[in-house]
Design a protein around this motif. Structure first.
Motif, PDB file in Angstrom:
ATOM      1  N   LYS A 156      30.934 -28.944 -49.390  1.00 27.92           N
ATOM      2  CA  LYS A 156      32.149 -29.334 -50.119  1.00 27.92           C
ATOM      3  C   LYS A 156      33.410 -29.134 -49.297  1.00 27.92           C
ATOM      4  O   LYS A 156      34.417 -29.778 -49.544  1.00 27.92           O
ATOM      5  N   ARG A 157      33.355 -28.245 -48.309  1.00 29.05           N
ATOM      6  CA  ARG A 157      34.514 -28.028 -47.449  1.00 29.05           C
ATOM      7  C   ARG A 157      34.788 -29.257 -46.582  1.00 29.05           C
ATOM      8  O   ARG A 157      35.942 -29.570 -46.280  1.00 29.05           O
ATOM      9  N   TYR A 158      33.762 -29.975 -46.165  1.00 30.39           N
ATOM     10  CA  TYR A 158      33.930 -31.086 -45.226  1.00 30.39           C
ATOM     11  C   TYR A 158      33.791 -32.468 -45.866  1.00 30.39           C
ATOM     12  O   TYR A 158      34.274 -33.447 -45.311  1.00 30.39           O
ATOM     13  N   ILE A 159      33.106 -32.549 -46.998  1.00 32.47           N
ATOM     14  CA  ILE A 159      32.838 -33.854 -47.617  1.00 32.47           C
ATOM     15  C   ILE A 159      33.223 -33.784 -49.088  1.00 32.47           C
ATOM     16  O   ILE A 159      32.904 -32.820 -49.775  1.00 32.47           O
ATOM     17  N   ARG A 160      33.869 -34.825 -49.571  1.00 33.90           N
ATOM     18  CA  ARG A 160      34.168 -34.920 -50.999  1.00 33.90           C
ATOM     19  C   ARG A 160      32.870 -35.281 -51.721  1.00 33.90           C
ATOM     20  O   ARG A 160      32.296 -36.342 -51.477  1.00 33.90           O
ATOM     21  N   THR A 161      32.388 -34.409 -52.593  1.00 34.03           N
ATOM     22  CA  THR A 161      31.077 -34.619 -53.207  1.00 34.03           C
ATOM     23  C   THR A 161      31.139 -34.892 -54.697  1.00 34.03           C
ATOM     24  O   THR A 161      30.113 -35.183 -55.301  1.00 34.03           O
ATOM     25  N   ASN A 162      32.293 -34.811 -55.308  1.00 38.84           N
ATOM     26  CA  ASN A 162      32.400 -35.017 -56.745  1.00 38.84           C
ATOM     27  C   ASN A 162      32.807 -36.459 -57.016  1.00 38.84           C
ATOM     28  O   ASN A 162      33.935 -36.861 -56.756  1.00 38.84           O
ATOM     29  N   PHE A 163      31.883 -37.238 -57.567  1.00 39.32           N
ATOM     30  CA  PHE A 163      32.149 -38.634 -57.892  1.00 39.32           C
ATOM     31  C   PHE A 163      31.914 -38.838 -59.380  1.00 39.32           C
ATOM     32  O   PHE A 163      30.770 -38.768 -59.854  1.00 39.32           O
ATOM     33  N   ASN A 164      32.984 -39.086 -60.121  1.00 37.59           N
ATOM     34  CA  ASN A 164      32.930 -39.326 -61.562  1.00 37.59           C
ATOM     35  C   ASN A 164      32.209 -38.216 -62.307  1.00 37.59           C
ATOM     36  O   ASN A 164      31.391 -38.457 -63.188  1.00 37.59           O
ATOM     37  N   GLY A 165      32.465 -36.977 -61.934  1.00 31.41           N
ATOM     38  CA  GLY A 165      31.862 -35.844 -62.610  1.00 31.41           C
ATOM     39  C   GLY A 165      30.460 -35.496 -62.139  1.00 31.41           C
ATOM     40  O   GLY A 165      29.857 -34.561 -62.641  1.00 31.41           O
ATOM     41  N   LEU A 166      29.932 -36.230 -61.181  1.00 33.80           N
ATOM     42  CA  LEU A 166      28.590 -35.964 -60.655  1.00 33.80           C
ATOM     43  C   LEU A 166      28.723 -35.358 -59.261  1.00 33.80           C
ATOM     44  O   LEU A 166      29.317 -35.963 -58.371  1.00 33.80           O
ATOM     45  N   ASP A 167      28.176 -34.161 -59.097  1.00 32.57           N
ATOM     46  CA  ASP A 167      28.263 -33.465 -57.817  1.00 32.57           C
ATOM     47  C   ASP A 167      27.094 -33.887 -56.928  1.00 32.57           C
ATOM     48  O   ASP A 167      25.930 -33.700 -57.285  1.00 32.57           O
ATOM     49  N   LEU A 168      27.404 -34.471 -55.792  1.00 29.04           N
ATOM     50  CA  LEU A 168      26.366 -34.970 -54.887  1.00 29.04           C
ATOM     51  C   LEU A 168      26.050 -34.011 -53.748  1.00 29.04           C
ATOM     52  O   LEU A 168      25.322 -34.370 -52.829  1.00 29.04           O
ATOM     53  N   ALA A 169      26.568 -32.791 -53.798  1.00 32.32           N
ATOM     54  CA  ALA A 169      26.303 -31.815 -52.748  1.00 32.32           C
ATOM     55  C   ALA A 169      24.814 -31.512 -52.593  1.00 32.32           C
ATOM     56  O   ALA A 169      24.327 -31.437 -51.459  1.00 32.32           O
ATOM     57  N   PRO A 170      24.038 -31.340 -53.687  1.00 31.50           N
ATOM     58  CA  PRO A 170      22.604 -31.100 -53.491  1.00 31.50           C
ATOM     59  C   PRO A 170      21.900 -32.247 -52.772  1.00 31.50           C
ATOM     60  O   PRO A 170      21.031 -32.019 -51.928  1.00 31.50           O
ATOM     61  N   LEU A 171      22.292 -33.464 -53.081  1.00 29.87           N
ATOM     62  CA  LEU A 171      21.678 -34.619 -52.420  1.00 29.87           C
ATOM     63  C   LEU A 171      21.995 -34.625 -50.935  1.00 29.87           C
ATOM     64  O   LEU A 171      21.106 -34.873 -50.095  1.00 29.87           O
ATOM     65  N   ILE A 172      23.220 -34.318 -50.572  1.00 29.11           N
ATOM     66  CA  ILE A 172      23.616 -34.271 -49.161  1.00 29.11           C
ATOM     67  C   ILE A 172      22.858 -33.162 -48.437  1.00 29.11           C
ATOM     68  O   ILE A 172      22.394 -33.347 -47.304  1.00 29.11           O
ATOM     69  N   ILE A 173      22.711 -32.015 -49.095  1.00 29.32           N
ATOM     70  CA  ILE A 173      21.981 -30.904 -48.481  1.00 29.32           C
ATOM     71  C   ILE A 173      20.510 -31.273 -48.275  1.00 29.32           C
ATOM     72  O   ILE A 173      19.937 -31.001 -47.219  1.00 29.32           O
ATOM     73  N   ILE A 174      19.906 -31.904 -49.256  1.00 31.56           N
ATOM     74  CA  ILE A 174      18.495 -32.278 -49.139  1.00 31.56           C
ATOM     75  C   ILE A 174      18.300 -33.300 -48.037  1.00 31.56           C
ATOM     76  O   ILE A 174      17.348 -33.215 -47.253  1.00 31.56           O
ATOM     77  N   ILE A 175      19.186 -34.272 -47.938  1.00 32.44           N
ATOM     78  CA  ILE A 175      19.083 -35.264 -46.866  1.00 32.44           C
ATOM     79  C   ILE A 175      19.232 -34.593 -45.504  1.00 32.44           C
ATOM     80  O   ILE A 175      18.484 -34.878 -44.566  1.00 32.44           O
ATOM     81  N   TYR A 178      13.508 -24.022 -49.221  1.00 32.00           N
ATOM     82  CA  TYR A 178      14.926 -24.117 -49.558  1.00 32.00           C
ATOM     83  C   TYR A 178      15.259 -25.453 -50.209  1.00 32.00           C
ATOM     84  O   TYR A 178      16.108 -25.516 -51.108  1.00 32.00           O
ATOM     85  N   MET A 179      14.583 -26.521 -49.783  1.00 33.59           N
ATOM     86  CA  MET A 179      14.798 -27.816 -50.440  1.00 33.59           C
ATOM     87  C   MET A 179      14.405 -27.732 -51.909  1.00 33.59           C
ATOM     88  O   MET A 179      15.122 -28.248 -52.772  1.00 33.59           O
ATOM     89  N   TRP A 180      13.293 -27.089 -52.210  1.00 38.01           N
ATOM     90  CA  TRP A 180      12.866 -26.952 -53.606  1.00 38.01           C
ATOM     91  C   TRP A 180      13.822 -26.065 -54.390  1.00 38.01           C
ATOM     92  O   TRP A 180      14.090 -26.319 -55.569  1.00 38.01           O
ATOM     93  N   VAL A 181      14.375 -25.048 -53.756  1.00 38.78           N
ATOM     94  CA  VAL A 181      15.354 -24.195 -54.425  1.00 38.78           C
ATOM     95  C   VAL A 181      16.602 -25.001 -54.769  1.00 38.78           C
ATOM     96  O   VAL A 181      17.151 -24.881 -55.873  1.00 38.78           O
ATOM     97  N   VAL A 182      17.045 -25.843 -53.850  1.00 37.37           N
ATOM     98  CA  VAL A 182      18.217 -26.692 -54.115  1.00 37.37           C
ATOM     99  C   VAL A 182      17.918 -27.666 -55.256  1.00 37.37           C
ATOM    100  O   VAL A 182      18.757 -27.876 -56.145  1.00 37.37           O
ATOM    101  N   ILE A 183      16.726 -28.240 -55.262  1.00 38.78           N
ATOM    102  CA  ILE A 183      16.356 -29.176 -56.336  1.00 38.78           C
ATOM    103  C   ILE A 183      16.328 -28.459 -57.683  1.00 38.78           C
ATOM    104  O   ILE A 183      16.864 -28.963 -58.678  1.00 38.78           O
ATOM    105  N   ILE A 184      15.732 -27.277 -57.729  1.00 42.87           N
ATOM    106  CA  ILE A 184      15.658 -26.531 -58.987  1.00 42.87           C
ATOM    107  C   ILE A 184      17.049 -26.127 -59.463  1.00 42.87           C
ATOM    108  O   ILE A 184      17.369 -26.241 -60.654  1.00 42.87           O
ATOM    109  N   ALA A 185      17.904 -25.678 -58.545  1.00 44.70           N
ATOM    110  CA  ALA A 185      19.272 -25.297 -58.926  1.00 44.70           C
ATOM    111  C   ALA A 185      20.056 -26.508 -59.427  1.00 44.70           C
ATOM    112  O   ALA A 185      20.846 -26.387 -60.375  1.00 44.70           O
TER     113      ALA A 185
END
Length: 94
Positions: free
Chosen positions: A59-78, A22-29
């Protein structure tokens, strides 16, 4: 009792493998989101269908959009890495 421990370790190993996949799927997506692929491609649809529930949960619990960059995949991988380390530590302790 050792048979039960081995069954638990086997199930834990399967869970660790699924977490890594699943981590690799998130990275590829996440990488695909940079190139804007064809949305009608079945592989792209599969990747988005698999990752969107996790993205929406984060995204429901954490603001992940910073200057047009979505950090949700990074949070999920961590988060998945933390779960993987904790699960492997528990399995080694058995």
């Amino acid at each position: 009792m050792s048979i039960l421990i081995e069954i638990i370790q086997g199930i834990g190993a399967i869970a660790l493998t699924l977490i890594n996949i699943y981590m690799w799927v998130v990275i590829i997506a996440a990488l695909l989101s940079f190139v804007n692929p064809d949305p009608f491609n079945p592989i792209v649809q599969f990747l988005y269908r698999i990752t969107n529930p996790a993205y929406s949960l984060v995204k429901r619990y954490i603001r992940t959009n910073f200057n047009g960059l979505d950090l949700a995949p990074l949070i999920i991988i961590i988060g998945l890495q933390i779960i993987s380390v904790l699960l492997s530590a528990v399995l080694r302790a058995l």
